[in-house]
Design a protein around this motif. Structure first.
Motif, PDB file in Angstrom:
ATOM      1  N   MET A 278      -9.116   3.451   3.712  1.00  0.00           N
ATOM      2  CA  MET A 278      -9.451   2.750   2.464  1.00  0.00           C
ATOM      3  C   MET A 278      -8.707   3.319   1.254  1.00  0.00           C
ATOM      4  O   MET A 278      -8.560   4.525   1.106  1.00  0.00           O
ATOM      5  CB  MET A 278     -10.968   2.850   2.241  1.00  0.00           C
TER       6      MET A 278
ATOM      7  N   HIS B 142      -7.484  -1.624   3.774  1.00  0.00           N
ATOM      8  CA  HIS B 142      -8.854  -1.805   3.290  1.00  0.00           C
ATOM      9  C   HIS B 142      -8.868  -1.487   1.801  1.00  0.00           C
ATOM     10  O   HIS B 142      -8.669  -0.338   1.400  1.00  0.00           O
ATOM     11  CB  HIS B 142      -9.791  -0.874   4.056  1.00  0.00           C
TER      12      HIS B 142
ATOM     13  N   ALA C 199      -8.864  -6.075   4.252  1.00  0.00           N
ATOM     14  CA  ALA C 199     -10.318  -5.968   4.334  1.00  0.00           C
ATOM     15  C   ALA C 199     -10.841  -5.549   2.967  1.00  0.00           C
ATOM     16  O   ALA C 199     -10.158  -4.830   2.223  1.00  0.00           O
ATOM     17  CB  ALA C 199     -10.712  -4.941   5.385  1.00  0.00           C
ATOM     18  N   THR C 200     -12.053  -5.968   2.636  1.00  0.00           N
ATOM     19  CA  THR C 200     -12.613  -5.580   1.351  1.00  0.00           C
ATOM     20  C   THR C 200     -14.131  -5.450   1.428  1.00  0.00           C
ATOM     21  O   THR C 200     -14.735  -5.781   2.448  1.00  0.00           O
ATOM     22  CB  THR C 200     -12.197  -6.568   0.237  1.00  0.00           C
TER      23      THR C 200
END
Length: 546
Positions: A282, A309, A349-350
């Motif tokens: 992330m 991410h 992605a979040t």
């Protein structure tokens, strides 16, 4: 950095241990299984305890950083003779590695501690709950390993078996500068022997008003590039096929030591063997914005998953400001749009938080608009949980029924989107690394880290396959195997979970030595350590005979 309480680097309830790890000789290495309080003051029983003869159950909550820490602690304990077991009932001690991000994770820790009390187990707490809030009532009287003290877990476990309660909270520093944490070259028992998790830094630069993790992990501390690269070389030599780079914010990597994430990645991709892959963890938007061009180049590399991410948390600028996220919705969209344009078919992605205290209906609609516009293949939808000690916990809360409604609306919209339908019939290259939850398929991932289920044939594990997509669902695709790539040597630990993951393949190590002269430095340090340890054992034996 500690949260509440007046506890210094070391709080010791029953016995004082110095700032440096106690030197001890390792017992015979064992072959442990892979892994997944009583508050009364006990009478010390040091004379009747033989260290390194007991069994330890390891349980982990939270992020991949926590999972990596657990793998290191299990590896250290196994090196000193402790048996790592996945049977909690038969274990002598429970090592519980906690997460403080959400209330349910902390509740899970509390429930496990209560279960341990009922079963009469020894307990050691690790992770972010105990580090961020060491005076938490339900861990009172228990031994604790701080997030930067995992290399001292053997000391803490030994003292706990003797009836002592020991707490180690110190930070790793060089002079006044915070380091990334314990050495990356510690022994490890990987939960999945094909996947190595490398924490490239700890802590972060943000001050998010809802986040408790900062209280535990503190300010940013990055590992040197050469340490991370050497860990990668070692891991691939041990049969690892996939490396995950992780931290609380990978995008912030290196800002404290004068380097950047692209600096690290350009060096790291050089040592990735054919058929192996790198997955990045992330990153928050503020710290990736200035590196977008470099990130596009790296994410297009065939050895790096085209996956990132990037948590947005809200589509509303007002809410983002109240969260102190340090970016706007437009800046998040710029990151996504740029990478989608430069990295074809990239997976972004979040995360979103529903029901932040200052979120209005209009603010929530901005978030819904983002979900609808981008159809994220992977979306983590979280209800707001007020974490004690955070500024957001003091804000007036939105009624729970409204929060649930917003969460349901976001979830319903996400579940209505099917990101893989257009991929039906495609021919894809995938890497197989896991067993599916249905126990009927293996899990593989394509270049974009999409999940592809393949038949559960033993010869496929750890291999690169060419597959044809014959079925698509919301969260997966199914592949029909067209061909198997060049046969790879996979660690025997995969078929035999009792095999320690730090056993090296000699031939591969020789190849890696030829690839990098830096490995000789590592071997020299290792040899010195072995000589020192042998001398210490001889000294101990001489004293006992005397």
């Amino acid at each position: 950095m500690l949260g509440s309480g007046n506890i210094d680097d070391i709080e010791d309830l029953a016995k004082t241990i110095g700032d440096e790890p106690v030197q001890r000789s390792a017992r015979k290495r064992v072959i442990p299984k892979k892994f997944s309080t009583q508050l009364k003051h006990e009478t010390p029983v040091a004379e009747s305890v033989i260290p390194g003869t007991q069994s330890v159950f390891v349980k982990t909550w939270g992020c991949s950083h926590n999972n990596s820490d657990s793998e290191y602690m299990a590896g250290l304990l196994a090196t000193y003779g402790y048996r790592i077991t996945d049977d909690a009932v038969k274990a002598d001690l429970w090592l519980l590695n906690s997460c403080t991000v959400k209330t349910p994770s902390e509740d899970g820790l509390r429930n496990s501690v209560e279960s341990a009390h009922r079963l009469g187990k020894k307990v050691v707490i690790a992770g972010c709950v105990s580090q961020g809030a060491p005076d938490t009532k339900f861990i009172e009287g228990l031994s604790v390993v701080g997030v930067q003290q995992i290399d001292r877990v053997v000391e803490v476990v030994e003292e706990t078996f003797k009836g002592h309660s020991v707490r180690l909270f110190g930070q790793k520093k060089e002079g006044m500068k915070k380091l990334g944490g314990a050495s990356l070259h510690l022994p490890k028992i990987r939960k999945n022997p094909l996947i190595e998790i490398i924490a490239i830094n700890t802590g972060c630069l943000n001050q998010c008003t809802y986040c408790k993790t900062k209280h535990a992990r503190g300010e940013l501390g990055s590992y040197p590039i050469e340490d991370i690269v050497q860990r990668g070389i070692q891991s691939f030599a041990e049969g690892v096929r996939e490396i995950w780079m992780t931290s609380e914010d990978t995008g912030a990597y290196g800002r404290d030591i004068g380097v950047s994430l692209p600096d690290l990645l350009y060096e790291f991709v050089k040592i990735i063997p054919d058929g192996c892959m790198l997955r990045l963890g992330m990153t928050n938007p503020p710290y990736i914005l200035e590196h977008l061009e470099d990130m596009a180049v790296i994410l297009n590399d065939p050895r790096v998953y085209s996956f990132l991410h990037v948590p947005v948390q809200s589509g509303s600028d007002k809410v983002l400001e109240d969260m102190k996220r340090e970016y706007t919705s437009a800046e998040f969209c710029h990151v996504v749009d740029f990478l989608k344009a430069k990295v074809p078919d990239i997976t972004i992605a979040t995360d979103i938080i529903c029901g932040f205290p200052t979120e209005s209906e209009a603010d929530f609609e901005d978030t819904v608009k983002l979900i609808r516009e981008y159809s994220f293949p992977s979306l983590f939808i979280n209800q707001f949980f007020p974490r004690p000690g955070t500024p957001a916990a003091r804000m007036k809360k939105i009624p729970a029924d409204q929060v649930k409604l917003r969460t349901k609306r976001a979830s319903d919209l996400f579940q209505s989107q099917f990101p893989y339908t257009h991929k039906l019939g495609e021919i894809q290259q995938v890497l197989v690394t896991e067993v599916a939850t249905d126990k009927k398929h293996y899990v593989a991932h394509n270049k974009f880290y999409d999940q592809v289920l393949v038949p559960m044939k033993e010869e496929y594990m750890g291999q690169s396959l060419t597959v044809k997509i014959i079925e698509t669902g919301k969260h997966y695709m199914k592949g029909e195997v067209v061909s198997v790539g060049r046969k790879q040597n996979i660690p025997s630990a995969y078929s035999n979970p009792n095999q320690l993951a730090f056993s090296l393949n000699a031939q591969t190590m020789v190849q890696n030595i030829k690839q990098s002269t830096n490995i000789w430095k590592f071997l020299v340090v290792l040899l010195i350590g072995i000589i020192f340890q042998a001398a210490y054992i001889y000294y101990r034996k001489s004293r006992s005979k005397g």
